[in-house]
Design a protein around this motif. Sequence first.
Motif, mmCIF file in Angstrom:
data_model
loop_
_atom_site.group_PDB
_atom_site.id
_atom_site.type_symbol
_atom_site.label_atom_id
_atom_site.label_comp_id
_atom_site.label_asym_id
_atom_site.label_seq_id
_atom_site.Cartn_x
_atom_site.Cartn_y
_atom_site.Cartn_z
ATOM 1 N N LYS A 36 54.489 34.172 37.549
ATOM 2 C CA LYS A 36 54.830 34.128 36.102
ATOM 3 C C LYS A 36 53.355 33.897 35.467
ATOM 4 O O LYS A 36 52.886 34.319 34.573
ATOM 5 C CB LYS A 36 56.066 33.432 35.661
ATOM 6 N N ASP A 37 52.722 32.837 35.930
ATOM 7 C CA ASP A 37 51.708 32.074 35.430
ATOM 8 C C ASP A 37 50.425 32.712 35.939
ATOM 9 O O ASP A 37 49.280 31.965 35.573
ATOM 10 C CB ASP A 37 51.752 30.575 35.568
ATOM 11 N N THR A 38 50.252 33.635 36.684
ATOM 12 C CA THR A 38 49.245 34.172 37.187
ATOM 13 C C THR A 38 48.108 35.200 36.122
ATOM 14 O O THR A 38 47.101 35.387 36.632
ATOM 15 C CB THR A 38 49.485 35.074 38.408
ATOM 16 N N LYS A 39 48.620 35.310 35.031
ATOM 17 C CA LYS A 39 48.174 36.461 34.038
ATOM 18 C C LYS A 39 47.765 37.599 34.737
ATOM 19 O O LYS A 39 46.633 38.123 34.491
ATOM 20 C CB LYS A 39 47.045 35.554 33.525
ATOM 21 N N THR A 40 48.444 37.982 35.561
ATOM 22 C CA THR A 40 48.248 39.538 36.349
ATOM 23 C C THR A 40 48.551 40.665 35.255
ATOM 24 O O THR A 40 49.649 40.741 34.357
ATOM 25 C CB THR A 40 49.341 39.446 37.264
ATOM 26 N N THR A 41 47.516 41.559 35.536
ATOM 27 C CA THR A 41 47.868 42.936 34.649
ATOM 28 C C THR A 41 47.816 43.897 35.581
ATOM 29 O O THR A 41 47.082 44.264 36.792
ATOM 30 C CB THR A 41 46.521 43.094 33.796
ATOM 31 N N VAL A 42 48.608 44.916 35.284
ATOM 32 C CA VAL A 42 48.618 46.142 36.037
ATOM 33 C C VAL A 42 48.508 47.279 35.150
ATOM 34 O O VAL A 42 49.570 47.572 34.391
ATOM 35 C CB VAL A 42 49.983 46.385 36.785
ATOM 36 N N GLU A 43 47.494 48.047 35.248
ATOM 37 C CA GLU A 43 47.118 48.940 34.339
ATOM 38 C C GLU A 43 47.192 50.497 34.903
ATOM 39 O O GLU A 43 46.356 50.667 35.885
ATOM 40 C CB GLU A 43 45.742 48.726 33.570
ATOM 41 N N LEU A 44 47.694 51.367 34.374
ATOM 42 C CA LEU A 44 47.876 52.737 34.802
ATOM 43 C C LEU A 44 46.823 53.579 33.863
ATOM 44 O O LEU A 44 46.845 53.639 32.575
ATOM 45 C CB LEU A 44 49.226 53.509 34.708
ATOM 46 N N GLY A 45 45.936 54.037 34.766
ATOM 47 C CA GLY A 45 44.691 55.040 34.050
ATOM 48 C C GLY A 45 45.255 56.595 34.247
ATOM 49 O O GLY A 45 46.393 56.586 34.810
ATOM 50 N N THR A 53 44.671 40.111 39.124
ATOM 51 C CA THR A 53 45.233 38.893 39.298
ATOM 52 C C THR A 53 44.378 37.764 39.864
ATOM 53 O O THR A 53 43.101 37.946 39.944
ATOM 54 C CB THR A 53 46.345 39.195 40.264
ATOM 55 N N ASP A 54 44.922 36.611 40.153
ATOM 56 C CA ASP A 54 44.330 35.352 40.431
ATOM 57 C C ASP A 54 43.982 35.260 41.861
ATOM 58 O O ASP A 54 43.097 34.343 42.023
ATOM 59 C CB ASP A 54 44.933 34.113 39.993
ATOM 60 N N SER A 55 44.492 35.772 42.824
ATOM 61 C CA SER A 55 44.453 35.558 44.175
ATOM 62 C C SER A 55 44.790 36.592 45.102
ATOM 63 O O SER A 55 45.405 37.541 44.740
ATOM 64 C CB SER A 55 44.866 34.236 44.776
ATOM 65 N N ASP A 56 44.162 36.874 46.448
ATOM 66 C CA ASP A 56 44.420 37.788 47.379
ATOM 67 C C ASP A 56 46.061 37.588 47.515
ATOM 68 O O ASP A 56 46.550 38.594 47.874
ATOM 69 C CB ASP A 56 43.650 37.619 48.606
ATOM 70 N N PHE A 57 46.577 36.614 47.727
ATOM 71 C CA PHE A 57 47.857 36.258 47.890
ATOM 72 C C PHE A 57 48.860 36.678 46.842
ATOM 73 O O PHE A 57 49.744 37.615 47.328
ATOM 74 C CB PHE A 57 48.119 34.689 48.075
ATOM 75 N N THR A 58 48.511 36.593 45.773
ATOM 76 C CA THR A 58 49.323 37.483 44.511
ATOM 77 C C THR A 58 49.047 38.975 44.467
ATOM 78 O O THR A 58 49.977 39.508 44.186
ATOM 79 C CB THR A 58 49.261 36.708 43.230
ATOM 80 N N LEU A 59 48.004 39.285 44.934
ATOM 81 C CA LEU A 59 47.602 40.594 45.144
ATOM 82 C C LEU A 59 48.565 41.626 46.022
ATOM 83 O O LEU A 59 49.246 42.484 45.893
ATOM 84 C CB LEU A 59 46.239 41.071 45.402
ATOM 85 N N GLN A 60 48.716 40.816 47.329
ATOM 86 C CA GLN A 60 49.559 41.247 48.311
ATOM 87 C C GLN A 60 51.047 41.328 47.755
ATOM 88 O O GLN A 60 51.743 42.076 48.048
ATOM 89 C CB GLN A 60 49.311 40.301 49.535
ATOM 90 N N ALA A 61 51.491 40.133 47.108
ATOM 91 C CA ALA A 61 52.983 40.173 46.411
ATOM 92 C C ALA A 61 53.022 41.357 45.732
ATOM 93 O O ALA A 61 54.185 42.179 45.457
ATOM 94 C CB ALA A 61 53.173 38.956 45.613
ATOM 95 N N ILE A 62 52.056 41.739 44.614
ATOM 96 C CA ILE A 62 52.162 42.861 43.808
ATOM 97 C C ILE A 62 52.199 44.046 44.482
ATOM 98 O O ILE A 62 52.880 45.082 44.016
ATOM 99 C CB ILE A 62 51.009 42.786 42.901
#
Length: 163
Positions: A36-45, A53-62
């Motif tokens: 929730k607090d990672t300020k992650t954005t996922v944008e479709l081009g 996102t803020d780290s490799d760990f959250t990137l793997q979760a995404i």
Amino acid sequence: MASTYSFDIVSDFDRQELVNTIDQTTREIGARYDLKDTKTTVELGEEAIVVNTDSDFTLQAIHTILQTKAAKRNLSLKIFDYGKVESASGNRVRQEIKLRKGISSELGKQISKLIRDEFKKVQASIQGDAVRVSAKSKDELQQVIQRLKQEDYPVALQFTNYR
């Protein structure tokens, strides 16, 4: 009655289903306590998805969320071509996920060679980013489809324009 029957082998995906997948992924990121607090954005081009996102760990979760949502919407996971993880400003990470669409000329040649070698009465021709397969018998075309489904290609194959 037609003298020859044919179908096209293409590699494509439903754009609207991908939009829905990205939307569901964004919602789950906003709802999950650990993201929730990672300020992650996922944008479709047009040809890629950009994840910031803020780290490799959250990137793997995404990645896991994105793949789960895509699978539930009958999108093949082979359409995602994960790029290199880059450092972004503010100790964040950014990754571009390219969207695979179309059959490359090398893969088209490989598919048509397999068809020529195993099915003598079937013709395969490369037409842009698709392969047209034609034969006098529908049964032979069905056998070609079954044989191609057994192979593991780097792209998702769909069989269209069956007539």
